[in-house]
Design a protein around this motif. Structure first.
Motif, short mmCIF file in Angstrom:
data_model
loop_
_atom_site.label_atom_id
_atom_site.label_comp_id
_atom_site.label_asym_id
_atom_site.label_seq_id
_atom_site.Cartn_x
_atom_site.Cartn_y
_atom_site.Cartn_z
N TYR A 4 -116.02 -48.98 33.34
CA TYR A 4 -115.39 -47.68 33.54
C TYR A 4 -116.27 -46.61 32.92
O TYR A 4 -116.78 -46.77 31.81
N ALA A 34 -116.28 -49.05 18.91
CA ALA A 34 -116.19 -49.56 20.28
C ALA A 34 -117.49 -50.22 20.75
O ALA A 34 -117.66 -50.48 21.94
N ILE A 37 -117.81 -52.93 23.57
CA ILE A 37 -117.54 -52.67 24.99
C ILE A 37 -118.37 -51.52 25.56
O ILE A 37 -118.35 -51.29 26.76
N GLU A 83 -117.16 -51.39 29.21
CA GLU A 83 -116.82 -52.62 29.90
C GLU A 83 -115.50 -53.09 29.30
O GLU A 83 -115.45 -53.52 28.14
N CYS A 84 -114.42 -52.97 30.06
CA CYS A 84 -113.07 -53.22 29.57
C CYS A 84 -112.37 -54.27 30.42
O CYS A 84 -112.76 -54.53 31.55
N ASP A 85 -111.29 -54.83 29.87
CA ASP A 85 -110.51 -55.83 30.59
C ASP A 85 -109.90 -55.27 31.87
O ASP A 85 -109.85 -55.93 32.89
N ASP A 86 -109.40 -54.03 31.79
CA ASP A 86 -108.74 -53.39 32.93
C ASP A 86 -108.60 -51.91 32.64
O ASP A 86 -109.04 -51.42 31.59
N ASP A 88 -105.95 -50.12 31.90
CA ASP A 88 -105.14 -49.83 30.71
C ASP A 88 -105.97 -49.91 29.43
O ASP A 88 -105.83 -49.07 28.54
N HIS A 89 -106.85 -50.90 29.35
CA HIS A 89 -107.73 -51.04 28.20
C HIS A 89 -108.69 -49.84 28.13
O HIS A 89 -108.90 -49.26 27.05
N ALA A 90 -109.26 -49.44 29.26
CA ALA A 90 -110.19 -48.30 29.30
C ALA A 90 -109.48 -47.01 28.87
O ALA A 90 -110.06 -46.20 28.14
N ALA A 92 -106.86 -46.78 26.86
CA ALA A 92 -106.61 -46.87 25.42
C ALA A 92 -107.87 -46.52 24.63
O ALA A 92 -107.80 -45.81 23.62
N VAL A 93 -109.02 -47.00 25.08
CA VAL A 93 -110.28 -46.69 24.40
C VAL A 93 -110.62 -45.21 24.57
O VAL A 93 -111.01 -44.54 23.61
#
Length: 116
Positions: A4, A34, A37, A83-86, A88-90, A92-93
């Motif tokens: 992302y 971070a 990721i 580079e995130c799981d999905d 929602d993770h992006a 949050a970061v």
């Protein structure tokens, strides 16, 4: 894992100037937290240093002009490639990126491309 772009929009400033040292330290702290990721990113110089390139068609005449494409209160000032799981993770970061606190951070999926 999906990537992302976290695109930062904030005031048009020279982030290398001494008056931004505290905020740049916040970015350093974010980058350290971070690091697992982050796959890339950079702060950008002010829009006054921008050059806009256009053509009238594919292979056509190149027109170059000084400055940004559009003038706005908040401008593109930097980005991180995450580079995130999905998504929602992006998100949050992105909420922990200092630019989100007084500007905006746009999160956009990156289209994977084949590397040579």
């Amino acid at each position: 894992m999906p990537q992302y772009a976290a695109i930062i929009y904030s005031t048009d400033s020279d982030w290398t100037a001494p008056e931004h040292a505290d905020e740049m330290a916040e970015y350093g702290a974010f980058s350290e937290a971070a690091a697992a990721i982050i796959r890339g990113g950079a702060a950008l110089f002010p829009t006054s240093t921008a050059t806009t390139v256009r053509t009238d068609r594919k292979g056509g005449d190149v027109v170059v002009s000084d400055g940004p494409y559009a003038e706005t209160k908040e401008v593109l000032t930097g980005f991180f490639l995450l580079e995130c799981d999905d998504l929602d993770h992006a998100i949050a970061v992105a909420a922990t990126i200092p630019g989100a606190w007084n500007g905006a951070v746009e999160v956009r999926p990156v289209i994977p491309r084949e590397m040579d």
